[in-house]
Design a protein around this motif. Structure first.
Motif, PDB file in Angstrom:
ATOM      1  N   SER A 134      -6.763  15.597   4.447  1.00 55.21           N
ATOM      2  CA  SER A 134      -6.931  15.838   3.011  1.00 55.21           C
ATOM      3  C   SER A 134      -7.096  14.538   2.229  1.00 55.21           C
ATOM      4  O   SER A 134      -7.752  14.524   1.190  1.00 55.21           O
ATOM      5  CB  SER A 134      -5.780  16.671   2.453  1.00 55.21           C
ATOM      6  N   HIS A 135      -6.538  13.426   2.714  1.00 56.73           N
ATOM      7  CA  HIS A 135      -6.708  12.152   2.013  1.00 56.73           C
ATOM      8  C   HIS A 135      -8.160  11.676   2.049  1.00 56.73           C
ATOM      9  O   HIS A 135      -8.550  10.807   1.269  1.00 56.73           O
ATOM     10  CB  HIS A 135      -5.770  11.095   2.597  1.00 56.73           C
ATOM     11  N   LEU A 136      -8.973  12.256   2.927  1.00 61.66           N
ATOM     12  CA  LEU A 136     -10.389  11.913   3.013  1.00 61.66           C
ATOM     13  C   LEU A 136     -11.295  13.013   2.470  1.00 61.66           C
ATOM     14  O   LEU A 136     -12.367  12.733   1.927  1.00 61.66           O
ATOM     15  CB  LEU A 136     -10.789  11.646   4.476  1.00 61.66           C
ATOM     16  N   LEU A 137     -10.895  14.277   2.655  1.00 60.35           N
ATOM     17  CA  LEU A 137     -11.795  15.396   2.389  1.00 60.35           C
ATOM     18  C   LEU A 137     -11.463  16.227   1.155  1.00 60.35           C
ATOM     19  O   LEU A 137     -12.314  16.961   0.674  1.00 60.35           O
ATOM     20  CB  LEU A 137     -11.804  16.344   3.607  1.00 60.35           C
ATOM     21  N   GLN A 138     -10.248  16.145   0.656  1.00 49.01           N
ATOM     22  CA  GLN A 138      -9.849  17.028  -0.431  1.00 49.01           C
ATOM     23  C   GLN A 138     -10.070  16.357  -1.781  1.00 49.01           C
ATOM     24  O   GLN A 138      -9.471  15.330  -2.073  1.00 49.01           O
ATOM     25  CB  GLN A 138      -8.381  17.427  -0.257  1.00 49.01           C
ATOM     26  N   PRO A 139     -10.939  16.911  -2.636  1.00 51.97           N
ATOM     27  CA  PRO A 139     -11.251  16.275  -3.922  1.00 51.97           C
ATOM     28  C   PRO A 139     -10.031  16.001  -4.800  1.00 51.97           C
ATOM     29  O   PRO A 139      -9.980  14.979  -5.480  1.00 51.97           O
ATOM     30  CB  PRO A 139     -12.193  17.280  -4.591  1.00 51.97           C
ATOM     31  N   LEU A 140      -9.029  16.885  -4.788  1.00 49.51           N
ATOM     32  CA  LEU A 140      -7.831  16.627  -5.583  1.00 49.51           C
ATOM     33  C   LEU A 140      -7.088  15.401  -5.078  1.00 49.51           C
ATOM     34  O   LEU A 140      -6.636  14.577  -5.871  1.00 49.51           O
ATOM     35  CB  LEU A 140      -6.904  17.845  -5.558  1.00 49.51           C
ATOM     36  N   ASP A 141      -6.955  15.271  -3.761  1.00 48.85           N
ATOM     37  CA  ASP A 141      -6.268  14.105  -3.200  1.00 48.85           C
ATOM     38  C   ASP A 141      -7.030  12.821  -3.510  1.00 48.85           C
ATOM     39  O   ASP A 141      -6.443  11.800  -3.857  1.00 48.85           O
ATOM     40  CB  ASP A 141      -6.108  14.235  -1.683  1.00 48.85           C
TER      41      ASP A 141
END
Length: 197
Positions: A134-141
């Protein structure tokens, strides 16, 4: 309570403030759209039931949802409730075409059979990100949560400088609301989606 603090000499002249007391989990489920729209949050407090004091003095925007769980975390039931009463409600009329894409982090409450069935019946395509990505792929992160954490931390520090040593539920809601407004605005949302491809 009395406490002893051990610190390195490299901290001399640079005091650090800390918040004493117990900490309580609060989970906030946030969802955003690539067009810059923010879905109202679901705030999950550690509690057995709602308390009227949480809502006094207009502390809660009318479209925000509150949930409770025994540890302040989301559950399969809360995840399904969020899908039905928050995500579906606030994205249904904004949909272009038949389908909506819901990108998730793969938390257990998002992959329950009831959750999948509801998505299937309501033309919601679920895409679960690979673990630890998620640190690479999740826009919110990528685009929003670091700003949100920084804003919230600054607001808590301001309260602490005024002698507030414990942030309770009544104080959390307006602080989070202010930090959220600073972090989850259209430019940050679009940047998060652009940065994650």
């Amino acid at each position: 309570s009395t406490a002893k603090v051990i610190t390195g000499t490299d901290r001399a002249g640079r005091p650090r403030t800390t918040q004493p007391g117990n900490r309580e989990w609060v989970t906030v489920i946030e969802a955003i759209c690539a067009r810059g729209f923010v879905v109202p949050p679901l705030v999950i407090f550690e509690a057995v039931m709602h308390q009227a004091a949480w809502y006094e003095n207009g502390l809660l925007p009318p479209d925000w949802a509150i949930g409770v769980s025994e540890n302040g975390w989301t559950t399969n039931e809360i995840g399904l409730w969020w899908l039905e009463h928050v995500f579906d409600k606030y994205t249904k009329d904004r949909t272009i075409g038949r389908y909506r894409l819901l990108i998730l982090d793969g938390h257990g409450s998002h992959v329950a059979p009831e959750f999948d069935r509801y998505c299937s019946e309501h033309s919601i395509i679920v895409l679960c990100m690979p673990p630890h990505s998620s640190h690479l792929l999740q826009p919110l992160d990528v685009g929003c949560f670091s700003v949100l954490k920084r804003s919230y931390g600054r607001l808590v520090e301001q309260k602490m400088s005024l002698g507030v040593n414990h942030i309770d539920k009544q104080e959390f809601l307006p602080l989070y609301q202010q930090a959220r407004a600073e972090a989850l605005h259209e430019n940050n949302l679009r940047s998060g989606f652009a940065a994650t491809g």
